[in-house]
Design a protein around this motif. Structure first.
Motif, mmCIF file in Angstrom:
data_model
loop_
_atom_site.group_PDB
_atom_site.id
_atom_site.type_symbol
_atom_site.label_atom_id
_atom_site.label_comp_id
_atom_site.label_asym_id
_atom_site.label_seq_id
_atom_site.Cartn_x
_atom_site.Cartn_y
_atom_site.Cartn_z
ATOM 1 N N TYR A 1 0.909 -1.189 0.094
ATOM 2 C CA TYR A 1 -0.066 -0.063 -0.016
ATOM 3 C C TYR A 1 0.774 1.226 0.037
ATOM 4 O O TYR A 1 1.999 1.159 0.291
ATOM 5 N N ASP A 2 0.252 2.421 -0.357
ATOM 6 C CA ASP A 2 1.069 3.645 -0.250
ATOM 7 C C ASP A 2 0.599 4.343 0.988
ATOM 8 O O ASP A 2 -0.018 3.993 1.672
ATOM 9 N N HIS A 3 1.448 5.633 0.942
ATOM 10 C CA HIS A 3 1.408 6.419 2.135
ATOM 11 C C HIS A 3 -0.290 6.779 2.432
ATOM 12 O O HIS A 3 -0.521 7.424 3.556
ATOM 13 N N THR A 4 -0.796 6.804 1.405
ATOM 14 C CA THR A 4 -2.176 7.470 1.603
ATOM 15 C C THR A 4 -3.219 6.636 2.229
ATOM 16 O O THR A 4 -4.120 6.915 2.825
ATOM 17 N N CYS A 5 -2.959 5.200 2.513
ATOM 18 C CA CYS A 5 -3.788 4.647 3.003
ATOM 19 C C CYS A 5 -3.732 4.520 4.710
ATOM 20 O O CYS A 5 -2.728 4.670 5.042
ATOM 21 N N GLU A 6 -4.712 4.150 5.320
ATOM 22 C CA GLU A 6 -4.722 4.123 6.675
ATOM 23 C C GLU A 6 -5.108 2.561 7.018
ATOM 24 O O GLU A 6 -5.647 1.901 6.476
ATOM 25 N N ILE A 7 -4.589 2.452 8.067
ATOM 26 C CA ILE A 7 -4.761 0.840 8.866
ATOM 27 C C ILE A 7 -5.443 1.039 10.108
ATOM 28 O O ILE A 7 -4.762 1.592 10.988
ATOM 29 N N HIS A 8 -6.435 0.162 9.999
ATOM 30 C CA HIS A 8 -7.180 0.215 11.358
ATOM 31 C C HIS A 8 -6.655 -0.861 12.301
ATOM 32 O O HIS A 8 -6.515 -2.083 12.191
ATOM 33 N N LEU A 9 -6.100 -0.448 13.571
ATOM 34 C CA LEU A 9 -5.345 -1.304 14.286
ATOM 35 C C LEU A 9 -6.328 -1.680 15.644
ATOM 36 O O LEU A 9 -6.638 -0.949 16.297
ATOM 37 N N PHE A 10 -6.511 -3.135 15.724
ATOM 38 C CA PHE A 10 -6.997 -3.807 16.881
ATOM 39 C C PHE A 10 -6.218 -4.608 17.610
ATOM 40 O O PHE A 10 -5.719 -5.819 17.225
ATOM 41 N N ALA A 11 -5.579 -4.326 18.875
ATOM 42 C CA ALA A 11 -4.725 -4.880 19.511
ATOM 43 C C ALA A 11 -4.982 -5.543 21.003
ATOM 44 O O ALA A 11 -5.415 -4.777 21.875
ATOM 45 N N ALA A 12 -4.911 -6.883 21.149
ATOM 46 C CA ALA A 12 -5.244 -7.440 22.414
ATOM 47 C C ALA A 12 -4.009 -7.901 22.643
ATOM 48 O O ALA A 12 -3.622 -9.098 22.440
ATOM 49 N N VAL A 13 -2.896 -7.322 23.047
ATOM 50 C CA VAL A 13 -1.513 -7.690 23.534
ATOM 51 C C VAL A 13 -1.173 -7.103 24.699
ATOM 52 O O VAL A 13 -1.557 -5.900 25.454
ATOM 53 N N PRO A 14 -0.137 -7.846 25.550
ATOM 54 C CA PRO A 14 0.326 -7.486 26.703
ATOM 55 C C PRO A 14 1.345 -6.048 26.426
ATOM 56 O O PRO A 14 1.681 -6.088 25.393
ATOM 57 N N SER A 15 1.355 -5.326 27.421
ATOM 58 C CA SER A 15 2.058 -4.108 27.515
ATOM 59 C C SER A 15 3.409 -4.234 26.584
ATOM 60 O O SER A 15 3.500 -3.389 25.583
ATOM 61 N N PRO A 16 4.324 -5.125 26.818
ATOM 62 C CA PRO A 16 5.606 -5.021 26.038
ATOM 63 C C PRO A 16 5.399 -5.153 24.391
ATOM 64 O O PRO A 16 6.225 -4.864 23.616
ATOM 65 N N ALA A 17 4.323 -6.105 24.168
ATOM 66 C CA ALA A 17 4.165 -6.379 22.834
ATOM 67 C C ALA A 17 3.551 -5.045 22.250
ATOM 68 O O ALA A 17 3.882 -4.801 20.896
ATOM 69 N N ALA A 18 2.705 -4.236 22.965
ATOM 70 C CA ALA A 18 2.315 -3.066 22.428
ATOM 71 C C ALA A 18 3.248 -2.104 22.035
ATOM 72 O O ALA A 18 3.359 -1.533 21.155
ATOM 73 N N ILE A 19 4.298 -1.908 23.073
ATOM 74 C CA ILE A 19 5.693 -1.165 22.960
ATOM 75 C C ILE A 19 6.533 -1.311 21.566
ATOM 76 O O ILE A 19 6.647 -0.633 20.857
ATOM 77 N N GLU A 20 6.605 -2.754 21.630
ATOM 78 C CA GLU A 20 7.305 -3.248 20.628
ATOM 79 C C GLU A 20 6.799 -3.090 18.993
ATOM 80 O O GLU A 20 7.405 -2.743 18.231
ATOM 81 N N PHE A 21 5.562 -3.235 19.122
ATOM 82 C CA PHE A 21 4.783 -2.752 17.730
ATOM 83 C C PHE A 21 5.094 -1.502 17.223
ATOM 84 O O PHE A 21 5.438 -1.205 16.298
ATOM 85 N N GLY A 22 4.706 -0.475 18.342
ATOM 86 C CA GLY A 22 5.117 1.002 18.054
ATOM 87 C C GLY A 22 6.465 1.210 17.639
ATOM 88 O O GLY A 22 6.643 1.975 16.775
ATOM 89 N N ARG A 23 7.390 0.496 18.347
ATOM 90 C CA ARG A 23 8.763 0.793 17.969
ATOM 91 C C ARG A 23 9.227 0.546 16.514
ATOM 92 O O ARG A 23 10.041 1.111 15.994
ATOM 93 N N HIS A 24 8.592 -0.329 16.020
ATOM 94 C CA HIS A 24 8.707 -0.800 14.509
ATOM 95 C C HIS A 24 8.076 0.244 13.353
ATOM 96 O O HIS A 24 8.315 0.098 12.420
ATOM 97 N N ILE A 25 7.093 0.922 14.050
ATOM 98 C CA ILE A 25 6.515 1.917 13.042
ATOM 99 C C ILE A 25 7.591 3.075 12.530
ATOM 100 O O ILE A 25 8.082 3.668 13.397
#
Ligand SMILES: [Zn+2]
Length: 391
Positions: A334-358
């Motif tokens: 996909y290109d920059h113009t698209c949006e992704i709807h994110l639904f996360a049921a994750v523990p704290s470190p997984a949530a932070i880890e996900f954010g770190r890779h964006i």
């Protein structure tokens, strides 16, 4: 005559060693008062008393007919304290409140911390950052001593952990303004923190302990993205601590996650959803209800989603690997113009880890917060607005 009530003279050498071990500070838990100068006047003064854990008199607090005498000049039985805390320790009436084991713990804790701080080499040091945000109006507290234990064998680079604390927020989690205010506060506090540490010092490691609503954890991870060495920790429900468990040998080479992708990869009319099912399964029907249509769905799903799934560092690393792969494939598809709807049921470190890779070249993420009571996903915040600036 086995009872004696005169204070023994502690040899100079023992006194000096005790002062050194305590680094001239009160060893009573939580006090840490500097004992060689007056904090108000800054004048040199001896504000210390040397207190006995097992009293020198057998009828004193924690005294014993045999051990009192044995231990009266033993450094392992002596605590350097301020006068107030010396008084408490010497108070026979408070003996039950302050048993021998507890005072030994105070002493051990204090002296170990001093040693850790003074012995540590740079690469073995880590900054310790705590993030506390109320969840469903419940205030969150993370114990610094528990965090310091979890980072071993690394040493804390600073005497105190830094706390980004949003417990004072008066807006309830579920209300509209909550995430906006929280994002602003976390952004400011985190930027200031990183600027003061990582631009100037040689220490490269950061240990993170965080409890907050998932969208904020993802956002927080995104802010930490530039730091190379981030150790994330998880509060384990069974052991009630933050120490990662050793991986069982049976986990060697095991696959921890299943990855799902939509059958058609591109249909510009349809919304794109990314589901992270680690601590719980994100229900597709609930996602569809939120978006009002059937979206193109990507998912990273734990083999057995559950609150205890995330117990070893290896599972976190494997999760990070899957996230990197998936973000890369989204970027290509996909290109920059698209949006992704994110639904996360994750523990704290997984949530932070996900954010770190964006990263800026990834799409924009619209992150939802799950309302357990009503089983509804509500839009919470956006991550990677910068992706928009490149268009
Ligand atoms: Zn004290």
């Amino acid at each position: 005559m086995d009872k004696k009530n005169t204070r023994p003279n502690i040899p100079e050498q023992i006194q000096r060693e005790l002062w050194a071990r305590a680094a001239g500070r009160c060893e009573f838990r939580g006090c840490n008062k500097l004992l060689y100068k007056d904090s108000l006047t800054q004048k040199r003064a001896n504000l210390a008393v040397i207190s006995h854990i097992v009293a020198y008199s057998s009828n004193g607090p924690r005294g014993d007919i045999v051990r009192s005498q044995q231990l009266e000049k033993d450094i392992s039985n002596l605590m350097l304290t301020c006068r107030d805390h010396g008084k408490i320790i010497d108070d026979k009436e408070r003996e039950i409140e302050y048993p021998e084991e507890l005072l030994l713990e105070f002493k051990r804790e204090h002296e170990l911390r001093i040693r850790m701080l003074t012995e540590a080499k740079e690469d073995a040091q880590t900054y310790v950052l705590l993030l506390q945000v109320p969840i469903d109006k419940h205030p969150i507290r993370i114990d610094q001593a528990v965090a310091f234990r979890a980072i071993l064998p690394k040493y804390p680079a600073e005497e105190m952990a830094t706390v980004i604390d949003l417990n004072g927020m008066t807006i309830p989690t579920a209300s509209a303004g909550f995430f906006q205010v929280a994002v602003q506060s976390i952004t400011e506090q985190t930027r200031r923190y990183l600027h003061n540490r990582f631009d100037k010092m040689n220490i490269k490691n950061l240990a993170v302990f965080a409890l907050a609503p998932v969208p904020l954890l993802i956002y927080f991870g995104y802010l930490l993205g530039d730091i190379d060495h981030v150790d994330l920790f998880q509060r384990h429900r069974d052991s009630q601590n933050w120490i990662w468990k050793d991986e069982a040998e049976t986990e060697e080479g095991k696959k921890f996650y299943k990855i799902f992708s939509p059958e058609t990869t591109f249909d510009s009319r349809r919304k794109i959803a990314l589901l992270l099912s680690v601590s719980n399964l994100v229900k597709r029907s609930e996602v569809e209800a939120t978006l009002g249509e059937e979206p193109l769905v990507y998912e990273i799903r734990a083999e057995e989603p559950g609150l205890d799934f995330f117990e070893s560092r290896k599972r976190l690393e494997a999760f990070g690997y899957e996230v990197r792969k998936l973000l890369e494939s989204l970027r290509v598809t996909y290109d920059h113009t698209c949006e992704i709807h994110l639904f996360a049921a994750v523990p704290s470190p997984a949530a932070i880890e996900f954010g770190r890779h964006i990263q800026a070249h990834h799409p924009l993420f619209l992150v939802y917060e799950y309302q357990k009571a009503t089983r509804v996903h509500l839009p919470a915040l956006q991550v990677n607005i910068h992706s928009r600036e490149q268009i």
